[in-house]
Design an enzyme around this catalytic site. Structure first.
Site, mmCIF file in Angstrom:
data_model
loop_
_atom_site.group_PDB
_atom_site.id
_atom_site.type_symbol
_atom_site.label_atom_id
_atom_site.label_comp_id
_atom_site.label_asym_id
_atom_site.label_seq_id
_atom_site.Cartn_x
_atom_site.Cartn_y
_atom_site.Cartn_z
ATOM 1 N N ASP A 38 -58.938 -6.521 13.801
ATOM 2 C CA ASP A 38 -59.097 -7.956 13.592
ATOM 3 C C ASP A 38 -60.195 -8.436 14.539
ATOM 4 O O ASP A 38 -60.525 -7.758 15.517
ATOM 5 C CB ASP A 38 -57.779 -8.701 13.896
ATOM 6 C CG ASP A 38 -57.679 -10.040 13.182
ATOM 7 O OD1 ASP A 38 -56.949 -10.138 12.176
ATOM 8 O OD2 ASP A 38 -58.345 -11.011 13.627
ATOM 9 N N ASN A 91 -59.025 -6.304 4.106
ATOM 10 C CA ASN A 91 -58.259 -7.515 3.833
ATOM 11 C C ASN A 91 -58.767 -8.768 4.523
ATOM 12 O O ASN A 91 -58.447 -9.880 4.104
ATOM 13 C CB ASN A 91 -56.802 -7.211 4.262
ATOM 14 C CG ASN A 91 -55.956 -8.448 4.398
ATOM 15 O OD1 ASN A 91 -55.507 -8.997 3.404
ATOM 16 N ND2 ASN A 91 -55.734 -8.904 5.628
ATOM 17 N N TYR A 157 -65.841 -19.171 -1.886
ATOM 18 C CA TYR A 157 -64.618 -18.348 -1.840
ATOM 19 C C TYR A 157 -64.392 -17.671 -3.190
ATOM 20 O O TYR A 157 -64.144 -16.465 -3.269
ATOM 21 C CB TYR A 157 -63.421 -19.229 -1.460
ATOM 22 C CG TYR A 157 -62.134 -18.449 -1.264
ATOM 23 C CD1 TYR A 157 -61.902 -17.745 -0.088
ATOM 24 C CD2 TYR A 157 -61.153 -18.401 -2.256
ATOM 25 C CE1 TYR A 157 -60.731 -17.020 0.101
ATOM 26 C CE2 TYR A 157 -59.982 -17.681 -2.084
ATOM 27 C CZ TYR A 157 -59.777 -16.997 -0.899
ATOM 28 O OH TYR A 157 -58.624 -16.271 -0.719
ATOM 29 N N LYS A 161 -64.464 -13.658 -4.065
ATOM 30 C CA LYS A 161 -63.291 -12.921 -4.575
ATOM 31 C C LYS A 161 -63.556 -12.304 -5.944
ATOM 32 O O LYS A 161 -63.089 -11.202 -6.233
ATOM 33 C CB LYS A 161 -62.064 -13.835 -4.590
ATOM 34 C CG LYS A 161 -61.622 -14.297 -3.185
ATOM 35 C CD LYS A 161 -61.281 -13.131 -2.262
ATOM 36 C CE LYS A 161 -60.741 -13.563 -0.919
ATOM 37 N NZ LYS A 161 -60.381 -12.436 -0.047
ATOM 38 N N THR A 192 -48.966 -17.996 4.672
ATOM 39 C CA THR A 192 -49.611 -17.490 5.887
ATOM 40 C C THR A 192 -50.141 -18.695 6.660
ATOM 41 O O THR A 192 -49.873 -19.847 6.286
ATOM 42 C CB THR A 192 -50.768 -16.526 5.535
ATOM 43 O OG1 THR A 192 -51.768 -17.275 4.835
ATOM 44 C CG2 THR A 192 -50.324 -15.363 4.676
HETATM 45 P P1 NAD Z 1 -54.760 -15.206 7.760
HETATM 46 O O1 NAD Z 1 -55.683 -16.261 8.239
HETATM 47 O O2 NAD Z 1 -53.313 -15.271 8.103
HETATM 48 O O3 NAD Z 1 -55.319 -13.759 8.196
HETATM 49 C C1 NAD Z 1 -56.690 -13.436 8.127
HETATM 50 C C2 NAD Z 1 -57.052 -12.568 9.329
HETATM 51 O O4 NAD Z 1 -58.432 -12.199 9.199
HETATM 52 C C3 NAD Z 1 -56.915 -13.300 10.674
HETATM 53 O O5 NAD Z 1 -56.132 -12.546 11.557
HETATM 54 C C4 NAD Z 1 -58.348 -13.455 11.164
HETATM 55 O O6 NAD Z 1 -58.471 -13.394 12.575
HETATM 56 C C5 NAD Z 1 -59.024 -12.268 10.491
HETATM 57 N N1 NAD Z 1 -60.464 -12.459 10.365
HETATM 58 C C6 NAD Z 1 -61.143 -13.587 10.015
HETATM 59 N N2 NAD Z 1 -62.458 -13.368 10.062
HETATM 60 C C7 NAD Z 1 -62.635 -12.077 10.445
HETATM 61 C C8 NAD Z 1 -63.769 -11.273 10.664
HETATM 62 N N3 NAD Z 1 -65.017 -11.746 10.533
HETATM 63 N N4 NAD Z 1 -63.574 -9.990 11.033
HETATM 64 C C9 NAD Z 1 -62.326 -9.500 11.191
HETATM 65 N N5 NAD Z 1 -61.208 -10.217 11.005
HETATM 66 C C10 NAD Z 1 -61.367 -11.502 10.636
HETATM 67 O O7 NAD Z 1 -54.962 -15.182 6.179
HETATM 68 P P2 NAD Z 1 -54.183 -14.410 5.020
HETATM 69 O O8 NAD Z 1 -53.652 -15.445 4.135
HETATM 70 O O9 NAD Z 1 -53.302 -13.337 5.521
HETATM 71 O O10 NAD Z 1 -55.456 -13.776 4.304
HETATM 72 C C11 NAD Z 1 -55.684 -12.382 4.216
HETATM 73 C C12 NAD Z 1 -56.526 -12.135 2.974
HETATM 74 O O11 NAD Z 1 -55.792 -12.570 1.829
HETATM 75 C C13 NAD Z 1 -57.846 -12.916 2.943
HETATM 76 O O12 NAD Z 1 -58.864 -12.095 2.401
HETATM 77 C C14 NAD Z 1 -57.544 -14.079 2.004
HETATM 78 O O13 NAD Z 1 -58.693 -14.558 1.357
HETATM 79 C C15 NAD Z 1 -56.604 -13.392 1.030
HETATM 80 N N6 NAD Z 1 -55.750 -14.293 0.251
HETATM 81 C C16 NAD Z 1 -54.860 -15.133 0.869
HETATM 82 C C17 NAD Z 1 -54.076 -15.985 0.083
HETATM 83 C C18 NAD Z 1 -53.067 -16.932 0.685
HETATM 84 O O14 NAD Z 1 -52.552 -17.795 -0.053
HETATM 85 N N7 NAD Z 1 -52.732 -16.836 1.951
HETATM 86 C C19 NAD Z 1 -54.201 -15.934 -1.306
HETATM 87 C C20 NAD Z 1 -55.109 -15.076 -1.887
HETATM 88 C C21 NAD Z 1 -55.886 -14.231 -1.093
#
Ligand code: NAD
Length: 253
Positions: A38, A91, A157, A161, A192
């Protein structure tokens, strides 16, 4: 009890929170040694702590996935630490600003595309050569339902995706005979940090999004992690080039 991933090594990016933390814990519960990566050391170290709490094996390696040199070092250090790389969950991602396309700045666009999409290319670019040497491996990229449908004020975004799904399919085809399977997960709204923020600061938006989710609740991160684990497992041996939607019927409407 033996786990299905005993002796295996998994790398998870964006593992300091949310879906990445859930998949890291799930890989470890199945017996894998996990590289938790991370940009945030606090989040990453907390994920490692939770894995060690139940006797799992994990190490934190900091990396900004939008930077080529950091991604290359991350994969090198993964192999130096644990000797191999069997599974990767690419991710890490950010939602970016919400605005209409004409109001998006070039800088905001580049940031979202670099962190969400270019990062997946960079990760696979360095993961695949290692997996080719082992003649096996499974990669899961986190896309989104926003990789399947549009959202008026999320141009970068949504583009990032959709791009991940195209990149996943193309790369899966490119290595389909090499023992490497590559798939994507497309989560719907998941509980999240992002949604905790929306719930607190933008309750009206939160209620609207909830109302548009047919199943009547948001996913738990573990429900997305379960799909990641299945896609990596031998049970999914014929599944590659797939973008699996896990969205409580959102895109079925
Ligand atoms: P989150 O914010 O809880 O976790 C994302 C993590 O990525 C964080 O720990 C952050 O520090 C890390 N991060 C951000 N930029 C970074 C970088 N440049 N390098 C390394 N790490 C980095 O979010 P989440 O909801 O767990 O999202 C995880 C993935 O799931 C993302 O790709 C998001 O687009 C996708 N997603 C989330 C949802 C949702 O509803 N939560 C829905 C669809 C897709």
């Amino acid at each position: 009890m033996l786990g299905q991933f005993d002796e295996k090594v998994a790398l998870v990016t964006g593992a300091g929170s949310g879906i990445g933390r859930a998949s890291s814990l799930a890989f470890a519960r199945e017996g894998a040694r996990v590289v938790v990566s991370d940009i945030s050391p606090e989040g990453g170290e907390e994920t490692v702590r939770r894995i060690k709490e139940f006797g799992g094996e994990a190490v934190f390696i900091k990396a900004d996935v939008s930077r080529a040199n950091e991604v290359e070092s991350l994969i090198d250090d993964t192999v130096k630490t644990y000797g191999q790389l069997d599974y990767a969950h690419n991710n890490a991602g950010i939602p970016g600003r919400t605005a209409l396309t004409a109001d998006y700045t070039e800088e905001q666009w580049d940031r979202v595309i670099n962190i969400n999409l270019k990062s997946v290319f960079l990760c696979m670019k360095h993961e695949i050569p290692r997996m080719l040497r082992q003649k096996s491996g499974s990669i899961v990229n986190t896309a989104s339902t926003m990789g399947v449908v549009g959202f008026g004020t999320g141009p970068a975004y949504v583009a990032s995706k959709h791009g991940i799904i195209g990149l996943t399919k193309s790369t899966a085809l490119g290595y389909v005979k090499d023992g490497i399977r590559i798939n994507a997960v497309c989560p719907g709204n998941t509980n999240t940090a992002i949604f905790a923020y929306v719930k607190e600061k933008l309750p009206e938006l939160y209620d609207n999004v909830m109302a548009a989710t047919p199943i009547g609740r948001f996913a738990q991160p573990e429900e997305i992690a379960n799909a990641v684990i299945w896609l990596c497992s031998d049970s999914a041996s014929y599944c590659t080039g797939h973008a699996m939607v896990i969205d409580g019927c959102y895109t079925a409407q």
